[in-house]
Design a protein around this motif. Structure first.
Motif, PDB file in Angstrom:
ATOM      1  N   ALA A  98      41.574  36.895  36.556  1.00  0.00           N
ATOM      2  CA  ALA A  98      41.645  35.878  37.686  1.00  0.00           C
ATOM      3  C   ALA A  98      41.963  34.519  36.864  1.00  0.00           C
ATOM      4  CB  ALA A  98      40.255  35.793  38.544  1.00  0.00           C
ATOM      5  N   LYS A  99      41.435  34.397  35.530  1.00  0.00           N
ATOM      6  CA  LYS A  99      41.797  33.210  35.068  1.00  0.00           C
ATOM      7  C   LYS A  99      43.093  33.157  34.328  1.00  0.00           C
ATOM      8  CE  LYS A  99      36.917  32.426  33.844  1.00  0.00           C
ATOM      9  NZ  LYS A  99      35.989  32.358  32.782  1.00  0.00           N
ATOM     10  N   ASP A 100      43.914  34.342  33.939  1.00  0.00           N
ATOM     11  CA  ASP A 100      45.091  34.243  33.297  1.00  0.00           C
ATOM     12  C   ASP A 100      45.968  35.435  33.988  1.00  0.00           C
ATOM     13  OD1 ASP A 100      47.392  34.743  31.489  1.00  0.00           O
ATOM     14  OD2 ASP A 100      45.925  35.249  29.863  1.00  0.00           O
ATOM     15  N   LYS A 101      46.996  34.984  34.703  1.00  0.00           N
ATOM     16  CA  LYS A 101      47.694  35.694  35.580  1.00  0.00           C
ATOM     17  C   LYS A 101      48.551  36.775  34.489  1.00  0.00           C
ATOM     18  CE  LYS A 101      46.271  34.061  39.363  1.00  0.00           C
ATOM     19  NZ  LYS A 101      45.334  34.934  40.116  1.00  0.00           N
ATOM     20  N   SER A 102      48.695  36.329  33.391  1.00  0.00           N
ATOM     21  CA  SER A 102      49.354  37.482  32.594  1.00  0.00           C
ATOM     22  C   SER A 102      48.470  38.591  32.101  1.00  0.00           C
ATOM     23  CB  SER A 102      50.221  36.710  31.274  1.00  0.00           C
ATOM     24  OG  SER A 102      49.067  36.062  30.381  1.00  0.00           O
ATOM     25  N   PHE A 103      47.510  38.397  31.991  1.00  0.00           N
ATOM     26  CA  PHE A 103      46.457  39.582  31.709  1.00  0.00           C
ATOM     27  C   PHE A 103      46.355  40.820  32.488  1.00  0.00           C
ATOM     28  CE2 PHE A 103      41.925  41.192  31.272  1.00  0.00           C
ATOM     29  CZ  PHE A 103      42.109  41.606  29.924  1.00  0.00           C
TER      30      PHE A 103
END
Length: 257
Positions: A98-103
Motif C-alpha cells: 500500500a505504501k510502495d506501488k512498486s512492491f
C-alpha cells in the motif's frame, strides 16, 4: 582404584557406542535422503486455484521474475500454528504494498505431505488473498523440510526468495534487515564488477547473493527458557552437524536472489 578403572571402561564403551550410533544415524539419513530424492523428488508440484479448481501454470526459478519477493513457507502438520504466522506475514506485505506501488509479493506455502488440516488452512488463505498472491505447493508425501524449501524456491516468481518457518519463529518485519544487506552487496557488485555487472538494466535477481539471518544473539536467553532435554538434544544435534559437516555450520534463516 579398580572401581575407578571399571567406571572409566564403562564410560569409554558408552561414548564409543554413542559415537557409532550417531554415525549410523548419519549414514541411514543420507541413504534415506538419496533414496527419497531418486524416487520421489521429481514428482511435479501442483498449483491449484481453489475457486475454479483449475491448475495454475507452474513457474520456474529460471523464468523472468514477476514479483519483487517470494516468501516460501514449508509446512508439515502446521494446522494450528500456520494461520497466525500467515496473518502476520500477509498484513506486513499488504502494508508495504500500500505504501510502495512498486512492491509486489507472493507467499508460497509448501505442504510437505501433512496429515492434518494444513492443506485446508493454506487454501483458505488462497481464497482470501487470491492465487496471484498466495499459492500452495502440494508435495503429496513427506520429503523433509529441506526438500520442501527447495521445491518452493524452484517454483517461485520473485526477484528475492525468502524462507520463513510456519511457526512464526522469525518475525517477517526483520526481512528489511536482510534486504538492506542484499542491496548493499548488490551495489558493490555493480560498482566493482565488470561492465556487464554495471549495466543499468541489471536487476537484483541477476546477481547471485545470499543473506543469512541468525538468532545466535538470542541463544543465552533461549537456553534459559528451554527445557533441559531440549538443550541436551540441541547440543547433540550440533555434535552430529560438527561430525558430518565440520565446524562453522550454524542454524540459520536465509534469503537469497
Amino acid at each position: 582404584m579398580g572401581f575407578m578403572w571399571t567406571t572409566f571402561e564403562f564410560l569409554s564403551i558408552f561414548a564409543s557406542v554413542l559415537v557409532l550410533g550417531l554415525l549410523a544415524a548419519i549414514v541411514f539419513a543420507s541413504y534415506r535422503r538419496t533414496y527419497s530424492y531418486n524416487c520421489h523428488v521429481e514428482a511435479p508440484p501442483v498449483f491449484e486455484d481453489p475457486n475454479s479448481l483449475k491448475p495454475v501454470t507452474c513457474p520456474h526459478i529460471l523464468d523472468p521474475a514477476e514479483k519483487y519477493i517470494s516468501l516460501i513457507v514449508p509446512a508439515y502438520n502446521e494446522e494450528h500454528r500456520l494461520p497466525g504466522a500467515l496473518d502476520e506475514t500477509l498484513n506486513y506485505l499488504q502494508e508495504r504494498a500500500a505504501k510502495d506501488k512498486s512492491f509486489s509479493y507472493e507467499v508460497v506455502i509448501v505442504d510437505d505431505g501433512s496429515a492434518d488440516g494444513t492443506r485446508r488452512v493454506a487454501f483458505d488463505f488462497v481464497k482470501r488473498y487470491t492465487v496471484d498472491n498466495v499459492r500452495v505447493v502440494l508435495l503429496g508425501r513427506n520429503h523433509g523440510k529441506g526438500e520442501a524449501i527447495r521445491k518452493g524456491m524452484l517454483h517461485s516468481r520473485g526477484e528475492l526468495l525468502l524462507m520463513l518457518d510456519a511457526d512464526g519463529a522469525t518475525k517477517v518485519t526483520d526481512l528489511e534487515k536482510l534486504e538492506n544487506q542484499i542491496h548493499a552487496v548488490a551495489g558493490k557488485e555493480q560498482k566493482f564488477g565488470d561492465s556487464s555487472a554495471s549495466d543499468a538494466t541489471l536487476r537484483i535477481a541477476d546477481i547471485p547473493i545470499a543473506a543469512f539471518g541468525s538468532r545466535a544473539h538470542l541463544e543465552e536467553k533461549a537456553l534459559a527458557s528451554r527445557k533441559w532435554y531440549r538443550n541436551f538434544l540441541m547440543k547433540g544435534f550440533h555434535l552430529v552437524v560438527l561430525l558430518a559437516a565440520g565446524p562453522g555450520i550454524r542454524d540459520t534463516q536465509v534469503v537469497q536472489t
